[in-house]
Scaffold this active site. Structure first.
Site, PDB file in Angstrom:
ATOM      1  N   GLY A   9      70.169  61.676  93.711  1.00 19.24           N
ATOM      2  CA  GLY A   9      69.468  62.115  92.517  1.00 19.24           C
ATOM      3  C   GLY A   9      68.196  61.297  92.317  1.00 19.24           C
ATOM      4  N   CYS A  10      67.223  61.862  91.595  1.00 19.94           N
ATOM      5  CA  CYS A  10      65.927  61.185  91.441  1.00 19.94           C
ATOM      6  C   CYS A  10      66.058  59.907  90.610  1.00 19.94           C
ATOM      7  CB  CYS A  10      64.909  62.141  90.844  1.00 19.94           C
ATOM      8  SG  CYS A  10      65.471  63.029  89.377  1.00 19.94           S
ATOM      9  N   ASN A  11      66.763  59.999  89.481  1.00 22.00           N
ATOM     10  CA  ASN A  11      66.940  58.804  88.638  1.00 22.00           C
ATOM     11  C   ASN A  11      67.790  57.760  89.354  1.00 22.00           C
ATOM     12  OD1 ASN A  11      65.667  59.829  86.183  1.00 22.00           O
ATOM     13  ND2 ASN A  11      67.395  61.246  86.133  1.00 22.00           N
TER      14      ASN A  11
END
Ligand SMILES: NC(=O)c1ccc[n+]([C@@H]2O[C@H](COP(=O)([O-])OP(=O)(O)OC[C@H]3O[C@@H](n4cnc5c(N)ncnc54)[C@H](OP(=O)(O)O)[C@@H]3O)[C@@H](O)[C@H]2O)c1
Length: 356
Positions: free
Chosen positions: A149-151
């Site tokens: 995931g990006c976060n």
């Protein structure tokens, strides 16, 4: 000369898909052979993505045709809907890079955090979690890469050097400012222009955001095995309080992470040295004295890190800036594809950002 790999994208009409088209079209060892979209099936690429008009010619197809036509499939489709489509490819002996969350966690973790039964748990043993800098040794030859995931990428990259060096306290706080494209292209009320502009709002705070599970798992493994680690080995990590904030920018994530280590004989110089050593030789990671900012990675696949020791409070503050659509999605997916196929790691990627 290396023979080109025939590659396809499912979810090519979304933001992740657009970033993949851009990077795979300029990849010297890739033939971007087919793109899938339900909404744009039968229509030319530029109807959906005007920025590619006159540059690349494609007509969107259905999922099955794309899987059949390609050797490697990138999935930029929503979690839950992705696993059955991945099964089509795996059953046909194809390789998969999945940007969704369907293969990032164990079955138990997935069902706890995503609140639904895993559609294809039998495929989970094939999957390798690909936060590239930490899992590079495990990826070559892998059939199914779960792109982070990006976060989770931002917070994990900011905190992994501390985890690997025994410098995480029992608790970790990850405060993340994130741009609106992180929510994808499909319109919805909270991401409407007038709701977002001139506004900063926290969302899914205090242990409710799903990326918490990825960050904890990654830090647990980094703590257990230093930098080069086995993605499938699970070790208890720190408890992470992950608190995202939606900010009015199109792209970008700034993670600011806090922990109070047991050792208090630290200073910022020493911490920066630890970070530089941990990421030595990583072409997409910049560790710098200056504090990172999102604009420096806008449109780029790099991540900028820095770290400080606050001697008064004895808290370490670690920072990461990345583009959620770059290192946070398509950039890392192509980076993982390169590692799986033993290509130079930065092929197809965009290093410099766009400023202003
Ligand atoms: N945006 C980010 O910053 C980011 C970062 C990291 C990971 N991700 C993950 O990457 C994936 C794609 O994200 P995104 O931001 O690109 O989303 P998006 O812009 O909303 O695009 C999603 C794509 O999936 C397709 N799709 C939607 N529902 C589907 C279904 N039921 N079955 C098959 N295809 C479906 C849509 O195309 P059609 O409706 O035309 O078929 C669309 O092209 C998601 O799993 C997301 O969590 C996103």
């Amino acid at each position: 000369m290396t023979q080109k790999v025939r590659v396809g994208i499912l979810g090519a009409s979304g933001y992740g898909g657009s970033g993949l088209i851009e990077r795979l079209e300029r990849h010297p060892h890739v033939e971007l052979a087919a793109l899938a979209s339900r909404q744009f099936e039968g229509q030319p690429l530029a109807t959906c993505w005007p920025q590619f008009a006159g540059l690349f010619e494609h007509t969107f197809q259905d999922h099955e045709s794309v899987v059949e036509a390609c050797e490697v499939l990138f999935y930029a489709t929503p979690h839950g809907a992705t696993a059955p489509l991945v099964k089509l490819a795996i059953d046909a002996g194809k390789n998969v890079i999945d940007l969704s969350a369907d293969f990032r966690l164990t079955q138990n973790e997935y069902e706890t955090w995503y609140g639904q039964t895993h559609p294809h748990p039998e495929l989970l043993p094939l999957a390798r979690y690909g936060l590239t800098e930490l899992h590079r040794e495990e990826l070559p030859g892998t059939q199914l890469v779960a792109n982070p995931g990006c976060n989770a990428s931002a917070a994990s990259l900011a905190l992994a050097p501390l985890a690997a060096n025994g410098l995480l306290g029992e608790n970790v706080i990850a405060h993340v400012a994130t741009g609106v494209s992180g929510a994808g292209r499909a319109p919805s009320l909270p991401f409407h222009f007038t709701e977002v502009t001139e506004n900063v709002k926290p969302y899914k705070v205090a242990g409710t955001h799903r990326h918490t599970a990825e960050i904890e798992a990654t830090l647990g493994r980094a703590k257990a095995s230093g930098k080069r680690l086995e993605t499938h080995r699970r070790t208890a990590g720190p408890v992470v309080s992950f608190n995202p904030h939606l900010v009015p920018m199109t792209r970008g994530i700034l993670a600011t992470c806090y922990t109070r280590p047991e050792k208090n004989l630290l200073d910022s110089e020493r911490l920066l040295g630890i970070y530089r050593e941990y990421y030595r030789g990583d072409p997409l990671i910049i560790v710098q004295d200056e504090l990172p900012q999102t604009k420096a990675v806008y449109g780029s696949d790099r991540t900028i890190l820095s770290v400080r020791y606050d001697a008064r409070s004895q808290i370490v503050v670690a920072f990461a800036a990345l583009d959620n659509l770059g290192k946070g999605a398509a950039g890392q997916a192509v980076q993982n594809f390169n590692v799986v196929n033993d290509f130079e790691e930065t092929l197809g990627l965009q290093l410099e950002g766009v400023w202003p």
